[in-house]
Design a protein around this motif. Structure first.
Motif, mmCIF file in Angstrom:
data_model
loop_
_atom_site.group_PDB
_atom_site.id
_atom_site.type_symbol
_atom_site.label_atom_id
_atom_site.label_comp_id
_atom_site.label_asym_id
_atom_site.label_seq_id
_atom_site.Cartn_x
_atom_site.Cartn_y
_atom_site.Cartn_z
ATOM 1 N N SER A 148 8.636 62.567 -0.475
ATOM 2 C CA SER A 148 9.797 61.745 -0.853
ATOM 3 C C SER A 148 9.411 60.622 -1.807
ATOM 4 N N VAL A 149 8.127 60.182 -1.793
ATOM 5 C CA VAL A 149 7.663 59.253 -2.826
ATOM 6 C C VAL A 149 7.759 59.925 -4.188
ATOM 7 N N THR A 150 7.338 61.181 -4.259
ATOM 8 C CA THR A 150 7.429 61.928 -5.515
ATOM 9 C C THR A 150 8.874 62.046 -5.970
ATOM 10 N N ARG A 151 9.775 62.310 -5.028
ATOM 11 C CA ARG A 151 11.197 62.397 -5.375
ATOM 12 C C ARG A 151 11.717 61.058 -5.888
ATOM 13 N N ALA A 152 11.276 59.975 -5.288
ATOM 14 C CA ALA A 152 11.704 58.652 -5.735
ATOM 15 C C ALA A 152 11.230 58.382 -7.158
ATOM 16 N N LEU A 153 9.989 58.751 -7.467
ATOM 17 C CA LEU A 153 9.460 58.574 -8.817
ATOM 18 C C LEU A 153 10.252 59.394 -9.823
ATOM 19 N N GLU A 154 10.632 60.608 -9.435
ATOM 20 C CA GLU A 154 11.421 61.470 -10.321
ATOM 21 C C GLU A 154 12.804 60.877 -10.570
ATOM 22 N N LEU A 155 13.391 60.285 -9.540
ATOM 23 C CA LEU A 155 14.716 59.681 -9.692
ATOM 24 C C LEU A 155 14.664 58.498 -10.654
ATOM 25 N N ALA A 156 13.655 57.641 -10.503
ATOM 26 C CA ALA A 156 13.515 56.493 -11.409
ATOM 27 C C ALA A 156 13.294 56.954 -12.837
ATOM 28 N N SER A 157 12.491 57.991 -13.026
ATOM 29 C CA SER A 157 12.204 58.498 -14.366
ATOM 30 C C SER A 157 13.442 59.097 -15.021
ATOM 31 N N ALA A 158 14.329 59.676 -14.212
ATOM 32 C CA ALA A 158 15.535 60.311 -14.746
ATOM 33 C C ALA A 158 16.677 59.323 -14.958
ATOM 34 N N SER A 159 16.504 58.075 -14.521
ATOM 35 C CA SER A 159 17.589 57.078 -14.585
ATOM 36 C C SER A 159 17.059 55.824 -15.264
ATOM 37 N N ARG A 160 16.773 55.924 -16.555
ATOM 38 C CA ARG A 160 16.041 54.881 -17.275
ATOM 39 C C ARG A 160 16.823 53.586 -17.456
ATOM 40 N N ASP A 161 18.145 53.576 -17.242
ATOM 41 C CA ASP A 161 18.930 52.356 -17.418
ATOM 42 C C ASP A 161 19.010 51.512 -16.142
ATOM 43 N N CYS A 162 18.455 52.026 -15.046
ATOM 44 C CA CYS A 162 18.553 51.336 -13.762
ATOM 45 C C CYS A 162 17.232 50.679 -13.392
ATOM 46 N N ALA A 163 17.296 49.719 -12.476
ATOM 47 C CA ALA A 163 16.111 49.054 -11.926
ATOM 48 C C ALA A 163 15.881 49.578 -10.518
ATOM 49 N N PHE A 164 14.657 50.051 -10.262
ATOM 50 C CA PHE A 164 14.317 50.620 -8.960
ATOM 51 C C PHE A 164 13.190 49.814 -8.327
ATOM 52 N N CYS A 165 13.335 49.515 -7.037
ATOM 53 C CA CYS A 165 12.271 48.910 -6.247
ATOM 54 C C CYS A 165 11.843 49.945 -5.208
#
Length: 346
Positions: free
Chosen positions: A154-171
């Motif tokens: 799920s860490v990998t999935r989180a990294l993929e989500l952040a990479s696919a959503s470049r206009d958002c801020a992820f913590c």
């Protein structure tokens, strides 16, 4: 270029110029940047935050000067720009404006951020589900996301989500069992990501040193529930332990069984620590500061989270509590109707 795009470009140019100025004359540059922001800010959250910042920076030996200067020197400039602009502009400026307009039109709360608890098992949300959630969130003005994965997949999935959503801020709050060096070392980590290290994890200090060497922004966090946890926090023991490795923030996260009284005491400590500028980092309480930011944006605090199976959570009675609603069955916009406004902005 639209008017909004032009404003963002101007803001980005000012911030880039300020990053250079902070390295040469930090105190003057930071004060000038805050003063300019206060003059041009239109939203209540920015006005309130920048007004507090102005008061704090009147203290010549404010530890926040050291925090900003250390962050600028230590963190890659493009990472600072991407995360900072996504949080400060896309989320807390343009996004907040959209949230206020949509709340007025719809008549219910829209949170400024969503908290996503992620796991990889047969009944969990898929990567496509999370991407759909973020796209729906952006339509409503939500550009900030807290990602709480429970395992390496799920860490990998989180990294993929952040990479696919470049206009958002992820913590991304890494789970205690995940070593940042293994979890992030061989993967592309997008610039819009802030990493959180659990200070109960083995060798978290070495992980912090590794993130510094990689010039990545990070924060340190801990959970609290038992009386011993709360005592360590309120007496400053935990703060003193982490200060040599302090990142941009120190985040306190109430466990489900922490209780409302303990949460209130920890939040009071976090607020006092900020106002008295006790530490060269921002002391934050996860749930209550999320609610505070939401009240500043639209007058009524609202916390919304999702469990890994799509179940919607809310903050009630001092803890995050599951509801009977699910993102699997209902789009985000319809789910939020249950969060009825009790107060208006202003």
């Amino acid at each position: 270029m639209t008017h909004a795009e032009m404003n963002r470009s101007m803001a980005e140019a000012i911030v880039r110029r300020s990053l250079y100025g902070i390295q040469t004359d930090p105190k003057r540059t930071i004060r000038n940047l805050v003063d300019l922001g206060r003059e041009t800010a239109s939203g209540p959250l920015q006005q309130k935050f920048l007004g507090i910042a102005q008061q704090m920076l009147r203290q010549k030996d404010s530890p926040y000067y050291a925090l900003v200067q250390d962050t600028v020197r230590r963190v890659d400039a493009e990472r600072l720009m991407a995360f900072g602009m996504n949080l400060g502009w896309n989320s807390l400026t343009q996004g907040a404006r959209t949230i206020r307009a949509e709340e007025a039109r719809r008549g219910h709360n829209i949170p400024w951020a969503l908290t996503l608890r992620m796991a990889r098992w047969p009944g969990s949300l898929t990567g496509g589900d999370y991407l759909r959630l973020v796209l729906e969130g952006m339509e409503l003005g939500i550009y900030s996301y807290f990602l709480l994965p429970r395992d390496q997949p799920s860490v990998t999935r989180a990294l993929e989500l952040a990479s696919a959503s470049r206009d958002c801020a992820f913590c991304l709050l890494l789970p205690r069992e995940a070593d940042a060096r293994l979890a992030l070392g061989s993967r592309l980590v997008s610039n819009n990501l802030l990493v959180g290290l659990d200070t109960a994890a083995p060798a978290w200090q070495e992980q912090a040193n590794w993130l510094r060497a990689k010039r990545m922004p990070y924060l340190l966090y801990r959970h609290y529930a038992a009386a011993g946890d709360v005592e360590e926090i309120l007496t400053g023991v935990w703060a003193r332990q982490i200060m040599p490795w302090a990142g941009v923030a120190a985040l306190l996260v109430a466990a489900p069984d922490a209780g409302d009284q303990a949460g209130a005491a920890v939040y009071d400590y976090a607020v006092e620590s900020r106002l008295r500028q006790r530490y060269p980092t921002l002391m934050l309480d996860f749930y209550r500061d999320c609610l505070y930011a939401d009240r500043c944006i639209s007058g009524d605090g609202c916390f919304v989270g999702l469990l890994s199976d799509g179940t919607v959570t809310e903050y009630r009675g001092g803890c995050e509590t599951p509801t009977d609603a699910s993102f699997r069955r209902t789009p985000l916009g319809a789910l939020l109707r249950r969060f009825v406004k009790t107060r208006q902005a202003g």
